[in-house]
Design a protein around this motif. Structure first.
Motif, PDB file in Angstrom:
ATOM      1  N   ASN A 122       0.833  -1.198   0.000  1.00  0.00           N
ATOM      2  CA  ASN A 122       0.000   0.000   0.000  1.00  0.00           C
ATOM      3  C   ASN A 122       0.869   1.251   0.000  1.00  0.00           C
ATOM      4  OD1 ASN A 122      -2.294   1.667   0.272  1.00  0.00           O
ATOM      5  ND2 ASN A 122      -2.033   1.703   2.496  1.00  0.00           N
ATOM      6  N   LYS A 123       1.925   1.232   0.781  1.00  0.00           N
ATOM      7  CA  LYS A 123       2.825   2.388   0.864  1.00  0.00           C
ATOM      8  C   LYS A 123       3.467   2.671  -0.487  1.00  0.00           C
ATOM      9  CE  LYS A 123       6.751   4.179   3.528  1.00  0.00           C
ATOM     10  NZ  LYS A 123       7.722   3.865   4.614  1.00  0.00           N
ATOM     11  N   ALA A 124       3.894   1.600  -1.161  1.00  0.00           N
ATOM     12  CA  ALA A 124       4.563   1.765  -2.451  1.00  0.00           C
ATOM     13  C   ALA A 124       3.600   2.253  -3.525  1.00  0.00           C
ATOM     14  CB  ALA A 124       5.204   0.446  -2.878  1.00  0.00           C
ATOM     15  N   VAL A 139      -8.378  -0.938 -10.618  1.00  0.00           N
ATOM     16  CA  VAL A 139      -7.480  -1.531  -9.627  1.00  0.00           C
ATOM     17  C   VAL A 139      -7.670  -3.036  -9.569  1.00  0.00           C
ATOM     18  CG1 VAL A 139      -6.692  -1.475  -7.238  1.00  0.00           C
ATOM     19  CG2 VAL A 139      -7.720   0.574  -8.249  1.00  0.00           C
ATOM     20  N   PHE A 140      -6.591  -3.778  -9.818  1.00  0.00           N
ATOM     21  CA  PHE A 140      -6.614  -5.229  -9.708  1.00  0.00           C
ATOM     22  C   PHE A 140      -5.543  -5.629  -8.694  1.00  0.00           C
ATOM     23  CE2 PHE A 140      -7.886  -4.863 -14.396  1.00  0.00           C
ATOM     24  CZ  PHE A 140      -9.235  -4.775 -14.075  1.00  0.00           C
ATOM     25  N   TRP A 196      -6.046  -4.314  -0.086  1.00  0.00           N
ATOM     26  CA  TRP A 196      -6.798  -3.576  -1.092  1.00  0.00           C
ATOM     27  C   TRP A 196      -7.788  -2.602  -0.462  1.00  0.00           C
ATOM     28  CZ3 TRP A 196     -11.897  -4.557  -0.480  1.00  0.00           C
ATOM     29  CH2 TRP A 196     -12.250  -5.779   0.118  1.00  0.00           C
ATOM     30  N   LYS A 197      -8.207  -2.870   0.761  1.00  0.00           N
ATOM     31  CA  LYS A 197      -9.104  -1.945   1.444  1.00  0.00           C
ATOM     32  C   LYS A 197      -8.416  -0.616   1.714  1.00  0.00           C
ATOM     33  CE  LYS A 197     -12.073  -5.348   3.762  1.00  0.00           C
ATOM     34  NZ  LYS A 197     -12.563  -5.854   5.073  1.00  0.00           N
ATOM     35  N   ALA A 198      -7.152  -0.688   2.133  1.00  0.00           N
ATOM     36  CA  ALA A 198      -6.392   0.536   2.387  1.00  0.00           C
ATOM     37  C   ALA A 198      -6.162   1.302   1.083  1.00  0.00           C
ATOM     38  CB  ALA A 198      -5.055   0.194   3.047  1.00  0.00           C
ATOM     39  N   VAL A 199      -5.897   0.577   0.016  1.00  0.00           N
ATOM     40  CA  VAL A 199      -5.723   1.212  -1.296  1.00  0.00           C
ATOM     41  C   VAL A 199      -7.011   1.910  -1.703  1.00  0.00           C
ATOM     42  CG1 VAL A 199      -5.288   0.807  -3.746  1.00  0.00           C
ATOM     43  CG2 VAL A 199      -3.956  -0.430  -2.023  1.00  0.00           C
ATOM     44  N   ASN A 253     -15.604   2.633  -4.205  1.00  0.00           N
ATOM     45  CA  ASN A 253     -15.502   3.595  -3.111  1.00  0.00           C
ATOM     46  C   ASN A 253     -16.435   3.214  -1.964  1.00  0.00           C
ATOM     47  OD1 ASN A 253     -15.154   4.829  -5.890  1.00  0.00           O
ATOM     48  ND2 ASN A 253     -14.133   6.381  -4.638  1.00  0.00           N
ATOM     49  N   LYS A 254     -15.855   2.843  -0.827  1.00  0.00           N
ATOM     50  CA  LYS A 254     -16.568   2.522   0.413  1.00  0.00           C
ATOM     51  C   LYS A 254     -17.495   1.310   0.311  1.00  0.00           C
ATOM     52  CE  LYS A 254     -16.500   7.274   2.161  1.00  0.00           C
ATOM     53  NZ  LYS A 254     -17.301   8.399   2.714  1.00  0.00           N
ATOM     54  N   LYS A 255     -17.338   0.493  -0.738  1.00  0.00           N
ATOM     55  CA  LYS A 255     -18.164  -0.705  -0.891  1.00  0.00           C
ATOM     56  C   LYS A 255     -17.304  -1.865  -1.373  1.00  0.00           C
ATOM     57  CE  LYS A 255     -22.372   1.836  -2.205  1.00  0.00           C
ATOM     58  NZ  LYS A 255     -23.379   2.035  -3.274  1.00  0.00           N
ATOM     59  N   SER A 256     -17.561  -3.052  -0.804  1.00  0.00           N
ATOM     60  CA  SER A 256     -16.852  -4.257  -1.244  1.00  0.00           C
ATOM     61  C   SER A 256     -17.640  -5.482  -0.814  1.00  0.00           C
ATOM     62  CB  SER A 256     -15.442  -4.315  -0.645  1.00  0.00           C
ATOM     63  OG  SER A 256     -15.498  -4.404   0.770  1.00  0.00           O
TER      64      SER A 256
END
Length: 380
Positions: free
Chosen positions: A11-13, A33-34, A41-44, A165-168
């Motif tokens: 995520n940082k990279a 985004v894949f 992936w949540k943080a991304v 955005n905000k859903k998964s």
């Protein structure tokens, strides 16, 4: 429309890569985004949401970017497409409501733009991909432009996710609806798997479960004719069919086309096969063997056939390629990806899927397995 592709293993990279991509004044409005399920992936997603970038995201069974294959990473395409030219929809569903959810999406797309195209991703393991295609067509009311893929989870086969955005969620349908009056969307799903033997009949099936072929248990028929084995766990009724990617069924359509149906699971007690898409009772099928390497040439040639002329280019390419192709071709898979990208000479992002959605070479929308689906975008 400008597209930039980036990749990272954390995520940082990926945050650093995004900051680098926008440092020259580039202002993306959409991120494709894949990401591997190993990644956060949540943080991304949260990070992109804070930057007010719309997200079309899916977990994968492997990722690729501009001809390079990645594993356990995050790949991303940033686009500065006009927000008025697209709409993002996220719909939760279940194995029992798939058709109705897809109908709803088709109706939404019909109202979104006078001439819409859909790029979709679906989560979950037991979702019937054919019901997705049928539902969208029914809700839309006519043949629509649909391309996409089933999310993966690094072959764990438990919980592939789609996110925005905000859903998964795993059992969900994600759709990028594009105004084709503003953005040219063209694509093709192509395969190359080889059919063998004589045509057989599915004598008993229900949705995506095949019970008998030529009045014999489907699992026993497949094991006998292809010489493959399924490891039976006495404590489990439903067992993964690990060889299914290599030995799918070829389903013959009335229009002369064929589509692939991977048999992802087997029922050890009923001796049935559980496929990723519907196999209607009475269907004519053949068994399949993995393709020869010249299948790559076929895919590249068919991808080139959707261009109006040899000089035509795209602003961006999205590719949904079945994980079976990666398993079968190994290191040569990067050659197929690179050659397809060279056909269009555009930035590319993609992932290895559990199933693909798209038009076959005769122009009908289908749910596919073991296929390569390429989508080219070009602002008009």
């Amino acid at each position: 429309m400008q597209a930039k592709t980036i990749k990272a293993n954390s995520n940082k990279a990926i945050t650093k890569e995004i900051d680098k991509a926008i440092s020259d004044g580039f202002k993306p409005t959409l991120a494709i985004v894949f990401a591997s399920v190993k990644q956060d992936w949540k943080a991304v997603s949260d990070m992109l949401n804070k930057k007010e970038i719309v997200i079309f995201g899916a977990t994968t069974a492997g990722e690729f970017i501009d001809g390079n294959i990645e594993e356990g990473s995050i790949v991303m395409m940033l686009l500065n497409i006009n927000p008025n030219y697209f709409k993002l929809e996220f719909l939760e569903t279940s194995t029992k409501t798939t058709l109705e959810t897809a109908k709803k999406l088709g109706a939404i797309a019909k109202k979104a733009f006078p001439n819409p195209a859909l790029i979709i991703a679906t989560g979950g393991i037991f979702i019937d991909g054919e019901q997705i295609v049928d539902g969208i067509m029914q809700g839309f009311g006519e043949e629509a432009t649909v391309f996409g893929g089933m999310a993966g989870d690094d072959l764990i086969a438990e919980k592939p996710i789609v996110f925005t955005n905000k859903k998964s969620k795993d059992n969900a349908l994600l759709a990028l609806i594009i105004d084709e009056d503003k953005i040219d969307v063209r694509g093709l799903a192509t395969c190359g798997w080889n059919a063998i033997g004589t045509t057989k009949t599915v004598t008993k099936s229900d949705g995506n479960i095949v019970y008998t072929i030529d009045d014999k248990p489907a699992l026993d028929m497949l094991m006998k004719y292809l010489g493959v084995d399924v490891k039976i766990d006495e404590d489990k009724e439903i067992v993964p069919f690990l060889n299914s990617w290599y030995y799918p069924l070829q389903l013959e359509r009335d229009n002369g086309d064929t589509v692939i149906r991977a048999t992802r699971f087997a029922n050890s007690k009923e001796r049935s096969l559980i496929c990723t898409g519907s196999v209607p009772q009475g269907s004519k099928i053949k068994f399949s063997l993995p393709p020869e390497f010249d299948a790559i040439e076929t895919v590249v040639s068919e991808c080139a056939s959707i261009k109006d002329n040899a000089q035509q280019r795209a602003d961006a390419l999205i590719m949904f390629s079945c994980v079976s192709r990666h398993l079968s071709f190994g290191a040569l898979m990067s050659e197929e990806i690179e050659q397809v990208q060279n056909v269009w000479n555009a930035p590319m992002v993609g992932f290895f899927t559990y199933g693909e959605y798209g038009k076959s070479k005769i122009g009908t929308n289908e749910f596919h397995n073991n296929a390569c689906c390429v989508v080219a975008l070009k602002e008009k």
